[in-house]
Design a protein around this motif. Sequence first.
Motif, PDB file in Angstrom:
ATOM      1  N   GLY A  96       0.792  -1.208   0.000  1.00  0.00           N
ATOM      2  CA  GLY A  96       0.000   0.000   0.000  1.00  0.00           C
ATOM      3  C   GLY A  96       0.828   1.263   0.000  1.00  0.00           C
ATOM      4  O   GLY A  96       0.308   2.349   0.116  1.00  0.00           O
ATOM      5  N   SER A  97       2.168   1.156  -0.149  1.00  0.00           N
ATOM      6  CA  SER A  97       3.030   2.313   0.023  1.00  0.00           C
ATOM      7  C   SER A  97       3.310   3.059  -1.272  1.00  0.00           C
ATOM      8  O   SER A  97       4.113   3.964  -1.290  1.00  0.00           O
ATOM      9  CB  SER A  97       4.346   1.879   0.674  1.00  0.00           C
ATOM     10  N   GLY A  98       2.719   2.671  -2.380  1.00  0.00           N
ATOM     11  CA  GLY A  98       2.921   3.385  -3.627  1.00  0.00           C
ATOM     12  C   GLY A  98       4.069   2.860  -4.453  1.00  0.00           C
ATOM     13  O   GLY A  98       4.290   3.313  -5.563  1.00  0.00           O
ATOM     14  N   LYS A  99       4.829   1.887  -3.940  1.00  0.00           N
ATOM     15  CA  LYS A  99       5.930   1.295  -4.687  1.00  0.00           C
ATOM     16  C   LYS A  99       5.370   0.164  -5.542  1.00  0.00           C
ATOM     17  O   LYS A  99       4.506  -0.582  -5.102  1.00  0.00           O
ATOM     18  CB  LYS A  99       7.005   0.760  -3.750  1.00  0.00           C
ATOM     19  N   PRO A 100       5.878   0.022  -6.769  1.00  0.00           N
ATOM     20  CA  PRO A 100       5.363  -1.045  -7.618  1.00  0.00           C
ATOM     21  C   PRO A 100       5.817  -2.414  -7.117  1.00  0.00           C
ATOM     22  O   PRO A 100       6.898  -2.541  -6.541  1.00  0.00           O
ATOM     23  CB  PRO A 100       5.955  -0.740  -8.988  1.00  0.00           C
ATOM     24  N   ASP A 101       4.972  -3.415  -7.304  1.00  0.00           N
ATOM     25  CA  ASP A 101       5.330  -4.784  -6.927  1.00  0.00           C
ATOM     26  C   ASP A 101       6.309  -5.330  -7.957  1.00  0.00           C
ATOM     27  O   ASP A 101       6.111  -5.199  -9.161  1.00  0.00           O
ATOM     28  CB  ASP A 101       4.086  -5.669  -6.878  1.00  0.00           C
ATOM     29  N   ILE A 102       7.395  -5.954  -7.478  1.00  0.00           N
ATOM     30  CA  ILE A 102       8.399  -6.530  -8.344  1.00  0.00           C
ATOM     31  C   ILE A 102       8.375  -8.033  -8.116  1.00  0.00           C
ATOM     32  O   ILE A 102       8.444  -8.504  -6.987  1.00  0.00           O
ATOM     33  CB  ILE A 102       9.796  -5.961  -8.028  1.00  0.00           C
ATOM     34  N   SER A 103       8.286  -8.763  -9.191  1.00  0.00           N
ATOM     35  CA  SER A 103       8.201 -10.213  -9.061  1.00  0.00           C
ATOM     36  C   SER A 103       9.567 -10.803  -8.743  1.00  0.00           C
ATOM     37  O   SER A 103      10.606 -10.173  -8.951  1.00  0.00           O
ATOM     38  CB  SER A 103       7.656 -10.828 -10.349  1.00  0.00           C
TER      39      SER A 103
END
Length: 127
Positions: free
Chosen positions: A12-19
């Motif tokens: 929820g912090s605005g950082k994109p999810d990285i696989s």
Amino acid sequence: MGDRNGTDGQKGSGKPDISDTELSGRLRGLGSELDKVRAERRADEKTSKVPDRTSSAAGMTLAFRLGSEFVAGVLVGAGLGWVIDHFLGIAPWGMIVFMLLGFGAGIANMMRAAGETGRKTPPKGGA
């Protein structure tokens, strides 16, 4: 219980999810770049001049010689001053004067010793 609001660390912090696969790819790329840099450094070390240990030993020898020249001059001057004070009864003036003379002699001996070691060719004239 922060999951209730939808915030659990990065989500929820605005950082994109990285696989994980993307992170693994980045890690492999970084590892290959590091290997290249290490190989370049090894090649540079092989071609670069290795520091000569004899020159550092010669420097240490010179430093000890210069230090002992200075200390010997001061101690001899102080000793002569003490002897003169003891026999003539003019304490502390003999010690002060001869210690200063010993200091000057120590500096002169150091300068002479440093000049001898810094000379590339033997002095002209003589035997």
